[in-house]
Write a protein that holds these residues in place. Structure first.
Motif, PDB file in Angstrom:
ATOM      1  N   LYS A   4       0.816  -1.208   0.000  1.00  0.00           N
ATOM      2  CA  LYS A   4       0.000   0.000   0.000  1.00  0.00           C
ATOM      3  C   LYS A   4       0.852   1.263   0.000  1.00  0.00           C
ATOM      4  CE  LYS A   4      -3.718  -2.092   2.641  1.00  0.00           C
ATOM      5  NZ  LYS A   4      -4.473  -2.022   3.877  1.00  0.00           N
ATOM      6  N   CYS A  10       4.441   9.780   3.723  1.00  0.00           N
ATOM      7  CA  CYS A  10       3.248   9.241   4.379  1.00  0.00           C
ATOM      8  C   CYS A  10       2.661  10.282   5.324  1.00  0.00           C
ATOM      9  CB  CYS A  10       3.593   7.989   5.162  1.00  0.00           C
ATOM     10  SG  CYS A  10       3.900   6.575   4.127  1.00  0.00           S
ATOM     11  N   SER A  26      -0.349   6.319   7.636  1.00  0.00           N
ATOM     12  CA  SER A  26      -1.091   5.972   6.426  1.00  0.00           C
ATOM     13  C   SER A  26      -0.382   6.559   5.214  1.00  0.00           C
ATOM     14  CB  SER A  26      -2.529   6.498   6.497  1.00  0.00           C
ATOM     15  OG  SER A  26      -2.525   7.898   6.581  1.00  0.00           O
ATOM     16  N   ASN A  27      -0.673   5.973   4.042  1.00  0.00           N
ATOM     17  CA  ASN A  27      -0.109   6.547   2.824  1.00  0.00           C
ATOM     18  C   ASN A  27      -0.931   7.752   2.416  1.00  0.00           C
ATOM     19  OD1 ASN A  27      -2.399   5.387   1.774  1.00  0.00           O
ATOM     20  ND2 ASN A  27      -1.344   3.945   0.456  1.00  0.00           N
ATOM     21  N   LYS A  29      -3.001   8.180   0.050  1.00  0.00           N
ATOM     22  CA  LYS A  29      -4.388   7.866  -0.316  1.00  0.00           C
ATOM     23  C   LYS A  29      -5.264   7.706   0.911  1.00  0.00           C
ATOM     24  CE  LYS A  29      -5.276   4.494  -3.031  1.00  0.00           C
ATOM     25  NZ  LYS A  29      -5.225   3.274  -3.849  1.00  0.00           N
ATOM     26  N   ASP A  31      -4.802   4.848   3.087  1.00  0.00           N
ATOM     27  CA  ASP A  31      -4.758   3.455   3.525  1.00  0.00           C
ATOM     28  C   ASP A  31      -3.854   3.335   4.752  1.00  0.00           C
ATOM     29  OD1 ASP A  31      -6.323   2.779   1.330  1.00  0.00           O
ATOM     30  OD2 ASP A  31      -4.570   2.444   0.064  1.00  0.00           O
ATOM     31  N   LEU A  33      -1.261   1.952   7.210  1.00  0.00           N
ATOM     32  CA  LEU A  33      -0.105   1.064   7.137  1.00  0.00           C
ATOM     33  C   LEU A  33       0.253   0.497   8.508  1.00  0.00           C
ATOM     34  CD1 LEU A  33       2.082   3.301   4.832  1.00  0.00           C
ATOM     35  CD2 LEU A  33       0.658   1.371   4.151  1.00  0.00           C
TER      36      LEU A  33
END
Length: 118
Positions: A4, A10, A26-27, A29, A31, A33
Protein backbone atom coordinates in the motif's frame (compact mmCIF):
# COMPACT_ATOMS: atom_id res chain seq x y z
CA UNK A 1 -0.32 -8.97 -1.24
CA UNK A 2 0.10 -5.58 -2.87
CA UNK A 3 2.14 -3.00 -0.99
CA UNK A 4 0.00 0.00 0.00
CA UNK A 5 3.03 2.28 0.29
CA UNK A 6 3.33 4.59 -2.70
CA UNK A 7 6.58 6.53 -2.58
CA UNK A 8 8.32 7.43 0.63
CA UNK A 9 5.95 10.18 1.85
CA UNK A 10 3.25 9.24 4.38
CA UNK A 11 0.74 10.87 6.72
CA UNK A 12 0.89 10.44 10.48
CA UNK A 13 -2.38 11.21 12.27
CA UNK A 14 -2.15 11.94 15.99
CA UNK A 15 -5.46 11.81 17.86
CA UNK A 16 -4.73 13.02 21.37
CA UNK A 17 -7.52 12.93 23.95
CA UNK A 18 -7.47 13.28 27.71
CA UNK A 19 -7.79 9.49 28.06
CA UNK A 20 -5.54 8.03 25.35
CA UNK A 21 -3.36 8.82 22.35
CA UNK A 22 -3.77 7.14 18.96
CA UNK A 23 -1.15 7.46 16.23
CA UNK A 24 -1.89 6.16 12.71
CA UNK A 25 0.57 5.87 9.84
CA UNK A 26 -1.09 5.97 6.43
CA UNK A 27 -0.11 6.55 2.82
CA UNK A 28 -1.23 9.63 0.93
CA UNK A 29 -4.39 7.87 -0.32
CA UNK A 30 -5.44 7.20 3.29
CA UNK A 31 -4.76 3.46 3.53
CA UNK A 32 -3.59 2.56 7.04
CA UNK A 33 -0.10 1.06 7.14
CA UNK A 34 0.46 0.90 10.91
CA UNK A 35 -1.07 2.21 14.10
CA UNK A 36 -0.24 2.38 17.79
CA UNK A 37 -1.91 3.59 20.96
CA UNK A 38 -0.81 4.10 24.53
CA UNK A 39 -3.22 1.39 25.66
CA UNK A 40 -1.70 -1.06 23.17
CA UNK A 41 1.78 -0.27 24.53
CA UNK A 42 0.68 -1.42 28.01
CA UNK A 43 -0.16 1.84 29.76
CA UNK A 44 -3.26 1.64 31.96
CA UNK A 45 -5.67 4.21 33.34
CA UNK A 46 -4.40 7.73 33.93
CA UNK A 47 -0.91 6.84 32.65
CA UNK A 48 -2.22 6.62 29.06
CA UNK A 49 -2.50 10.38 28.70
CA UNK A 50 1.04 11.27 29.83
CA UNK A 51 3.74 12.73 27.58
CA UNK A 52 5.93 9.69 28.31
CA UNK A 53 3.27 7.30 26.99
CA UNK A 54 2.85 9.48 23.89
CA UNK A 55 6.58 9.47 23.16
CA UNK A 56 6.77 5.68 23.52
CA UNK A 57 3.78 5.28 21.18
CA UNK A 58 5.34 7.63 18.63
CA UNK A 59 8.67 5.76 18.90
CA UNK A 60 6.83 2.58 17.93
CA UNK A 61 5.45 4.32 14.82
CA UNK A 62 8.93 5.65 13.92
CA UNK A 63 10.37 2.13 14.08
CA UNK A 64 7.56 0.72 11.93
CA UNK A 65 7.98 3.56 9.43
CA UNK A 66 11.73 3.04 9.13
CA UNK A 67 11.15 -0.68 8.47
CA UNK A 68 8.81 0.25 5.61
CA UNK A 69 11.33 2.68 4.14
CA UNK A 70 9.46 5.90 4.85
CA UNK A 71 11.62 8.99 4.44
CA UNK A 72 9.22 11.95 4.83
CA UNK A 73 6.01 12.42 6.80
CA UNK A 74 3.15 14.88 7.11
CA UNK A 75 1.91 15.17 10.70
CA UNK A 76 -1.79 15.86 11.28
CA UNK A 77 -2.68 16.56 14.92
CA UNK A 78 -6.18 16.46 16.39
CA UNK A 79 -7.17 16.86 20.03
CA UNK A 80 -6.08 18.65 23.16
CA UNK A 81 -4.38 15.92 25.19
CA UNK A 82 -1.12 16.28 27.08
CA UNK A 83 0.94 14.03 24.80
CA UNK A 84 0.62 15.80 21.47
CA UNK A 85 3.82 17.88 21.78
CA UNK A 86 6.02 15.02 22.91
CA UNK A 87 4.62 12.81 20.13
CA UNK A 88 5.51 15.45 17.54
CA UNK A 89 9.03 15.78 18.95
CA UNK A 90 9.54 12.02 18.79
CA UNK A 91 8.21 11.83 15.23
CA UNK A 92 10.77 14.45 14.17
CA UNK A 93 13.28 11.57 13.86
CA UNK A 94 11.74 11.16 10.42
CA UNK A 95 11.92 14.09 8.00
CA UNK A 96 8.82 16.20 8.75
CA UNK A 97 7.39 18.15 5.80
CA UNK A 98 4.21 19.55 7.37
CA UNK A 99 2.56 19.84 10.79
CA UNK A 100 -1.17 20.57 10.56
CA UNK A 101 -3.53 21.05 13.50
CA UNK A 102 -7.15 20.08 12.75
CA UNK A 103 -8.51 20.33 16.30
CA UNK A 104 -12.16 21.45 16.13
CA UNK A 105 -12.68 24.88 17.65
CA UNK A 106 -16.09 25.89 19.04
CA UNK A 107 -17.62 29.00 17.49
CA UNK A 108 -20.39 29.80 20.01
CA UNK A 109 -22.50 26.85 18.91
CA UNK A 110 -26.16 26.79 17.94
CA UNK A 111 -28.67 29.56 18.33
CA UNK A 112 -30.16 29.57 21.85
CA UNK A 113 -33.86 28.78 22.31
CA UNK A 114 -36.41 31.60 22.36
CA UNK A 115 -37.31 33.24 25.66
CA UNK A 116 -40.12 31.50 27.50
CA UNK A 117 -43.45 33.32 27.34
CA UNK A 118 -45.81 32.96 30.27
Amino acid sequence: MKNKLSGSICNVNINSTFNNILITLSNLKGDVLAWASAGQKGFKGAKKNTPYAASKTAQDIVEKGKKMGIKKINIIVKGTGYGRDSAIRTLSNLNVILIKDITPIPHNGCRPPKKRRI
